[in-house]
Design a protein around this motif. Structure first.
Motif, short mmCIF file in Angstrom:
data_model
loop_
_atom_site.label_atom_id
_atom_site.label_comp_id
_atom_site.label_asym_id
_atom_site.label_seq_id
_atom_site.Cartn_x
_atom_site.Cartn_y
_atom_site.Cartn_z
N VAL A 22 0.84 -1.21 0.00
CA VAL A 22 0.00 0.00 0.00
C VAL A 22 0.87 1.25 0.00
O VAL A 22 0.59 2.21 -0.73
N ALA A 23 1.94 1.24 0.80
CA ALA A 23 2.83 2.40 0.85
C ALA A 23 3.51 2.65 -0.49
O ALA A 23 3.87 3.79 -0.82
N GLY A 24 3.69 1.60 -1.28
CA GLY A 24 4.34 1.75 -2.58
C GLY A 24 3.55 2.56 -3.58
O GLY A 24 4.09 2.96 -4.62
N THR A 25 2.28 2.81 -3.29
CA THR A 25 1.45 3.62 -4.19
C THR A 25 1.52 5.11 -3.85
O THR A 25 0.75 5.89 -4.41
N TYR A 26 2.42 5.51 -2.96
CA TYR A 26 2.45 6.90 -2.49
C TYR A 26 2.64 7.89 -3.64
O TYR A 26 2.05 8.96 -3.66
N HIS A 27 3.48 7.55 -4.61
CA HIS A 27 3.79 8.48 -5.70
C HIS A 27 2.72 8.50 -6.79
O HIS A 27 2.89 9.22 -7.78
N TRP A 28 1.66 7.71 -6.64
CA TRP A 28 0.57 7.80 -7.59
C TRP A 28 -0.18 9.10 -7.32
O TRP A 28 -0.66 9.34 -6.20
N ARG A 29 -0.28 9.95 -8.28
CA ARG A 29 -0.88 11.27 -8.11
C ARG A 29 -2.31 11.27 -8.66
O ARG A 29 -2.51 11.27 -9.88
N LEU A 30 -3.28 11.29 -7.77
CA LEU A 30 -4.68 11.39 -8.17
C LEU A 30 -5.02 12.83 -8.52
O LEU A 30 -4.39 13.77 -8.03
N PHE A 31 -6.02 13.00 -9.36
CA PHE A 31 -6.32 14.34 -9.87
C PHE A 31 -6.97 15.22 -8.81
O PHE A 31 -6.55 16.35 -8.59
N HIS A 32 -7.97 14.71 -8.12
CA HIS A 32 -8.70 15.54 -7.15
C HIS A 32 -7.89 15.71 -5.87
O HIS A 32 -7.34 14.73 -5.34
N PRO A 33 -7.80 16.92 -5.34
CA PRO A 33 -6.99 17.14 -4.12
C PRO A 33 -7.47 16.32 -2.93
O PRO A 33 -6.65 15.84 -2.13
N LEU A 34 -8.79 16.16 -2.77
CA LEU A 34 -9.30 15.38 -1.65
C LEU A 34 -8.90 13.92 -1.77
O LEU A 34 -8.43 13.31 -0.80
#
Length: 228
Positions: A126-138
């Protein structure tokens, strides 16, 4: 009629070209599959060889180890392809790595001592997904919160369970668990504060939903740290 025939032939050629382009849209698929399977086979062979060298080889664990390696190898080409398939590939690869780790522990005969790895590996996934940048700020803030909590769980909770298992830390150290809760509260509160700089609908509600659990976790951890 000749013109219609030529148009039909042109449409047929274009349709065939579209099919060919669709089939060849991922020309590196074979290479990615070969690399992924080669890595999986190398990992399984290295684990088996190491277990035999230590004298604690349990051959039947291969029925867990090898399927785990193959599952992880299935996720490799999806990850390499990217796009919408990358998420599915990541999940499959992490699931295969977890099964592979179970097989490795069983093959070495150390599952009783190494079971905290079953806490560490999912948290790291789960921590490995930290750099995935979602579009919505929330969504990005909530995802960042979960990722950081997972990282803390892998390094602190999983590591502490492993130390308890080998007898280096006492399980009755309530203050230690209080410190973990306080850290979790700080992580959630920090991400709630970060959301204040974004202009978006429902910002106040989202911050409130994060601050509430953060304060409760921090106070509960402080209570544990000071002793009941």
């Amino acid at each position: 009629m000749d013109r219609v025939g030529r148009l039909g032939e042109a449409d047929g050629v274009s349709a065939e070209t579209g099919l060919v382009m669709t089939r060849e849209s991922y020309p590196d698929a074979g290479r990615h599959w070969m690399v992924s399977l080669a890595v999986a086979g190398l990992a399984a062979a290295a684990t088996t060889t190491a277990a035999q060298a230590t004298g604690h080889f349990h051959w039947w664990a291969g029925f867990v180890l090898i399927p785990g390696a193959l599952i992880a190898a299935t996720g490799g080409p999806l990850l390499a392809r990217g796009g919408g398939r990358a998420f599915a590939g990541y999940v499959v690869a992490c699931l295969g790595a977890l099964v592979f780790a179970v097989g490795a522990l069983l093959m070495f005969g150390v599952f009783g001592r190494g079971w905290p790895l079953m806490v560490i590996l999912p948290c790291l996934a789960v921590a490995g997904t930290y750099h995935w940048r979602l579009f919505h700020p929330l969504a990005r803030g909530l995802h960042r919160t979960v990722s950081l909590l997972a990282l803390a769980g892998a390094l602190l909770l999983g590591g502490t369970l492993q130390l308890i298992r080998v007898g280096l830390v006492g399980v009755g150290a309530a203050g230690m668990w209080g410190a973990f809760l306080m850290l979790a509260g700080v992580i959630v509160l920090g991400n709630a504060v970060e959301l204040t700089r974004h202009r978006m609908p429902y910002r106040l509600q989202a911050i409130t939903l994060l601050v509430g659990p953060a304060v409760v976790a921090f106070l509960l951890g402080l209570r544990l740290l000071r002793g009941w």
